[in-house]
Motif scaffolding. Structure first.
Motif, PDB file in Angstrom:
ATOM      1  N   LEU A  11       0.889  -1.297  -0.077  1.00  0.00           N
ATOM      2  CA  LEU A  11      -0.167   0.061   0.104  1.00  0.00           C
ATOM      3  C   LEU A  11       0.766   1.189  -0.047  1.00  0.00           C
ATOM      4  N   VAL A  12       0.441   2.175  -0.743  1.00  0.00           N
ATOM      5  CA  VAL A  12       1.164   3.246  -1.154  1.00  0.00           C
ATOM      6  C   VAL A  12       0.502   4.803  -0.544  1.00  0.00           C
ATOM      7  N   ASP A  13       0.771   5.656  -0.028  1.00  0.00           N
ATOM      8  CA  ASP A  13      -0.362   7.088   0.117  1.00  0.00           C
ATOM      9  C   ASP A  13      -0.100   7.474  -0.919  1.00  0.00           C
ATOM     10  N   ALA A  14      -1.357   7.585  -1.880  1.00  0.00           N
ATOM     11  CA  ALA A  14      -1.426   8.290  -3.041  1.00  0.00           C
ATOM     12  C   ALA A  14      -2.104   9.434  -2.597  1.00  0.00           C
ATOM     13  N   ARG A  66      12.282  15.278   5.999  1.00  0.00           N
ATOM     14  CA  ARG A  66      11.807  14.417   6.787  1.00  0.00           C
ATOM     15  C   ARG A  66      10.457  14.887   7.227  1.00  0.00           C
ATOM     16  N   SER A  67      10.287  16.286   7.092  1.00  0.00           N
ATOM     17  CA  SER A  67       9.005  16.897   7.450  1.00  0.00           C
ATOM     18  C   SER A  67       8.463  17.607   6.369  1.00  0.00           C
ATOM     19  N   GLY A  68       7.241  18.254   6.394  1.00  0.00           N
ATOM     20  CA  GLY A  68       6.456  18.848   5.351  1.00  0.00           C
ATOM     21  C   GLY A  68       5.962  17.718   4.291  1.00  0.00           C
ATOM     22  N   ARG A  69       5.348  17.913   3.438  1.00  0.00           N
ATOM     23  CA  ARG A  69       4.866  17.049   2.560  1.00  0.00           C
ATOM     24  C   ARG A  69       5.773  16.898   1.257  1.00  0.00           C
ATOM     25  N   ALA A  70       6.195  15.564   1.190  1.00  0.00           N
ATOM     26  CA  ALA A  70       6.897  15.193   0.104  1.00  0.00           C
ATOM     27  C   ALA A  70       6.316  14.315  -0.938  1.00  0.00           C
ATOM     28  N   ILE A  71       6.111  14.824  -2.238  1.00  0.00           N
ATOM     29  CA  ILE A  71       5.355  14.086  -3.228  1.00  0.00           C
ATOM     30  C   ILE A  71       6.186  13.418  -4.374  1.00  0.00           C
ATOM     31  N   GLY A  81       5.662   0.019 -11.102  1.00  0.00           N
ATOM     32  CA  GLY A  81       6.549  -0.244 -10.098  1.00  0.00           C
ATOM     33  C   GLY A  81       7.331   0.788  -9.789  1.00  0.00           C
ATOM     34  N   GLU A  82       7.608   1.733 -10.462  1.00  0.00           N
ATOM     35  CA  GLU A  82       8.712   2.629 -10.112  1.00  0.00           C
ATOM     36  C   GLU A  82       8.489   3.516  -8.870  1.00  0.00           C
ATOM     37  N   GLU A  83       7.188   4.062  -8.870  1.00  0.00           N
ATOM     38  CA  GLU A  83       6.851   4.854  -7.744  1.00  0.00           C
ATOM     39  C   GLU A  83       6.632   3.902  -6.512  1.00  0.00           C
ATOM     40  N   ALA A  84       6.007   2.791  -6.417  1.00  0.00           N
ATOM     41  CA  ALA A  84       5.803   1.842  -5.128  1.00  0.00           C
ATOM     42  C   ALA A  84       7.278   1.636  -4.465  1.00  0.00           C
ATOM     43  N   TYR A  85       8.054   1.356  -5.531  1.00  0.00           N
ATOM     44  CA  TYR A  85       9.611   0.907  -5.201  1.00  0.00           C
ATOM     45  C   TYR A  85      10.106   2.016  -4.555  1.00  0.00           C
ATOM     46  N   LYS A  93      13.665   3.852   4.906  1.00  0.00           N
ATOM     47  CA  LYS A  93      14.609   4.708   5.799  1.00  0.00           C
ATOM     48  C   LYS A  93      13.873   5.548   6.822  1.00  0.00           C
ATOM     49  N   GLY A  94      12.578   5.273   7.300  1.00  0.00           N
ATOM     50  CA  GLY A  94      11.839   6.032   8.139  1.00  0.00           C
ATOM     51  C   GLY A  94      10.953   6.917   7.753  1.00  0.00           C
ATOM     52  N   TYR A  95      10.905   7.572   6.586  1.00  0.00           N
ATOM     53  CA  TYR A  95      10.109   8.530   6.047  1.00  0.00           C
ATOM     54  C   TYR A  95       8.727   8.353   6.159  1.00  0.00           C
ATOM     55  N   ARG A  96       7.798   9.038   6.673  1.00  0.00           N
ATOM     56  CA  ARG A  96       6.494   8.886   6.832  1.00  0.00           C
ATOM     57  C   ARG A  96       5.774  10.044   6.395  1.00  0.00           C
ATOM     58  N   ASN A  97       6.385  10.873   5.667  1.00  0.00           N
ATOM     59  CA  ASN A  97       5.712  12.075   5.162  1.00  0.00           C
ATOM     60  C   ASN A  97       5.626  12.183   3.458  1.00  0.00           C
ATOM     61  N   VAL A  98       5.826  11.105   2.854  1.00  0.00           N
ATOM     62  CA  VAL A  98       5.982  10.719   1.526  1.00  0.00           C
ATOM     63  C   VAL A  98       4.539  10.228   0.811  1.00  0.00           C
ATOM     64  N   SER A  99       4.017  10.832  -0.217  1.00  0.00           N
ATOM     65  CA  SER A  99       3.039  10.219  -0.993  1.00  0.00           C
ATOM     66  C   SER A  99       3.367  10.290  -2.583  1.00  0.00           C
ATOM     67  N   VAL A 100       2.693   9.419  -3.274  1.00  0.00           N
ATOM     68  CA  VAL A 100       2.923   9.307  -4.640  1.00  0.00           C
ATOM     69  C   VAL A 100       1.776   9.843  -5.581  1.00  0.00           C
ATOM     70  N   MET A 101       2.230  10.658  -6.435  1.00  0.00           N
ATOM     71  CA  MET A 101       1.043  11.279  -7.317  1.00  0.00           C
ATOM     72  C   MET A 101       0.385  10.166  -8.102  1.00  0.00           C
ATOM     73  N   GLU A 102      -0.922   9.866  -8.231  1.00  0.00           N
ATOM     74  CA  GLU A 102      -1.593   9.120  -9.111  1.00  0.00           C
ATOM     75  C   GLU A 102      -1.347   9.508 -10.492  1.00  0.00           C
ATOM     76  N   GLU A 103      -1.268   8.611 -11.303  1.00  0.00           N
ATOM     77  CA  GLU A 103      -1.022   8.915 -12.647  1.00  0.00           C
ATOM     78  C   GLU A 103       0.163   9.685 -13.211  1.00  0.00           C
ATOM     79  N   GLY A 104       1.350   9.873 -12.242  1.00  0.00           N
ATOM     80  CA  GLY A 104       2.662  10.491 -12.668  1.00  0.00           C
ATOM     81  C   GLY A 104       2.597  11.842 -13.471  1.00  0.00           C
ATOM     82  N   PHE A 105       3.350  11.926 -14.266  1.00  0.00           N
ATOM     83  CA  PHE A 105       3.500  13.188 -14.793  1.00  0.00           C
ATOM     84  C   PHE A 105       2.639  13.430 -15.930  1.00  0.00           C
ATOM     85  N   SER A 106       2.411  11.984 -16.673  1.00  0.00           N
ATOM     86  CA  SER A 106       1.373  11.983 -17.681  1.00  0.00           C
ATOM     87  C   SER A 106      -0.178  12.355 -17.106  1.00  0.00           C
ATOM     88  N   GLY A 107      -0.361  12.281 -16.465  1.00  0.00           N
ATOM     89  CA  GLY A 107      -1.618  12.720 -15.688  1.00  0.00           C
ATOM     90  C   GLY A 107      -1.806  14.138 -15.460  1.00  0.00           C
TER      91      GLY A 107
END
Length: 120
Positions: A11-14, A66-71, A81-85, A93-107
């Motif tokens: 599961l990833v934070d999208a 490690r603070s603030g919202r990282a996307i 698999g690239e974003e999930a990896y 590495k202990g990061y809890r502030n990371v999200s993945v943008m759905e559909e990536g740059f093409s979206g």
């Protein structure tokens, strides 16, 4: 949360492109990381994004705050698999502030949102 990776086991934070645009428009402090190859980043990218190609992240993860919202975003296909990896590497590495943008740059481009061009 959304399924990431090819098998859908992690599961990833999208976050949607619409939400990223809304946060940028409201001037929320975001840390955008383009994990595509540097050549692609230099051609076009989301305004304000930094380049950390996925293949370099294991050596450069310290550049992600490690603070603030990282996307994170790339140009992979939905469910690729690239974003999930990358997300999992940062989580390990202990990061809890990371999200993945759905559909990536093409979206982002598909919605005709602004882009920066040229190398920097």
């Amino acid at each position: 949360m959304a399924l990431g990776g090819h098998g859908g086991e992690e599961l990833v934070d999208a976050i949607t492109p619409e939400r990223v645009k809304l946060l940028l428009d409201s001037r929320e402090k975001l840390h955008l990381f383009d994990i595509r190859p540097l050549k692609d980043f230099n051609e076009r990218r989301i305004p304000g994004a930094r380049s950390i190609p996925m293949m370099e992240l294991d050596k450069r993860f310290g550049e992600v705050p490690r603070s603030g919202r990282a996307i994170l975003y790339c140009s992979c296909q939905p469910g690729g698999g690239e974003e999930a990896y990358t997300y999992q590497l940062l989580r390990d590495k202990g990061y809890r502030n990371v999200s993945v943008m759905e559909e990536g740059f093409s979206g982002w481009v598909k919605r005709k949102y602004p882009v920066e061009t040229g190398s920097r």
